[in-house]
Design a protein around this motif. Sequence first.
Motif, PDB file in Angstrom:
ATOM      1  N   THR A 258      36.849  43.587  31.888  1.00 61.91           N
ATOM      2  CA  THR A 258      37.395  42.829  30.135  1.00 61.91           C
ATOM      3  C   THR A 258      37.864  43.504  29.330  1.00 61.91           C
TER       4      THR A 258
ATOM      5  N   PHE B 143      38.957  41.663  26.522  1.00 61.75           N
ATOM      6  CA  PHE B 143      38.968  40.407  26.613  1.00 61.75           C
ATOM      7  C   PHE B 143      37.789  39.178  26.808  1.00 61.75           C
TER       8      PHE B 143
ATOM      9  N   SER C 134      38.931  33.561  23.315  1.00 61.20           N
ATOM     10  CA  SER C 134      40.215  34.141  23.837  1.00 61.20           C
ATOM     11  C   SER C 134      40.708  34.543  22.741  1.00 61.20           C
TER      12      SER C 134
ATOM     13  N   SER D 145      42.848  41.282  35.157  1.00 64.97           N
ATOM     14  CA  SER D 145      41.488  40.479  36.047  1.00 64.97           C
ATOM     15  C   SER D 145      40.469  42.046  35.926  1.00 64.97           C
TER      16      SER D 145
ATOM     17  N   ARG E  80      36.728  35.553  27.512  1.00 61.15           N
ATOM     18  CA  ARG E  80      36.935  34.458  27.165  1.00 61.15           C
ATOM     19  C   ARG E  80      36.340  33.553  26.426  1.00 61.15           C
TER      20      ARG E  80
ATOM     21  N   THR F 240      42.684  31.466  32.395  1.00 55.74           N
ATOM     22  CA  THR F 240      42.742  32.781  32.039  1.00 55.74           C
ATOM     23  C   THR F 240      44.293  33.348  32.030  1.00 55.74           C
TER      24      THR F 240
END
Lengths: 113, 114
Positions: free
Chosen positions: B55, B67, B72, B52, B69, B30
């Motif tokens: 998100t 974000f 991506s 971090s 994950r 990440t």
Amino acid sequence: DAGVIQSPRHEVTEMGQEVTLRCKPISGHNSLFWYRQTMMRGLELLIYFNNNVPIDDSGMPEDRFSAKMPNASFSTLKIQPSEPRDSAVYFCASRGDVYEKLFFGSGTQLSVL
Amino acid sequence: AQSVTQPDIHITVSEGASLELRCNYSYGATPYLFWYVQSPGQGLQLLLKYFSGDTLVQGIKGFEAEFKRSQSSFNLRKPSVHWSDAAEYFCAVSLDNYGQNFVFGPGTRLSVLP
């Protein structure tokens, strides 16, 4: 066109040494920019040239930093003497017309030990 | 190889419409994620960043980014676009917290119709 070309890709040097970063803008572009990227300060504009003439160098942090653009196809950013706090990624970018987008080089990753 | 893609080269929206600009990256871990805006004739300005935590990230000028994950992705959104938002938008990625391995996407040009 190969895009904006920067060299070296990585540079590791010792404190007090002179460092020279190089940039070749895209052919035909008349504006060139030097940026510095750190996690603490983000992306900072150091200096930019228009038609090889420095227009705004207010972002240059200290007299240890200098930049030149002797012709339309080449620019250098020099740090003398270098210090550990200069460690960062230095980007060169160029553009044609003032309303066009910036094209970035791959950056030079500088580490001053 | 590490890469950042912005699939849309140019997007046109009407003023008041919603906006989403796409950004995808290809890294094993990440990364740290950024969105920058370049207004006509001006330099780059940081809109927001993700390191971090939550998100969904809020930025300046009413922008937000999420974000994901699993995809991506780090897409930029704004619920209602203003004419002054017309600009070039760059997604950028860094692999570590020293600011090294910093990569810009190719950019997306946003045009806003009155």
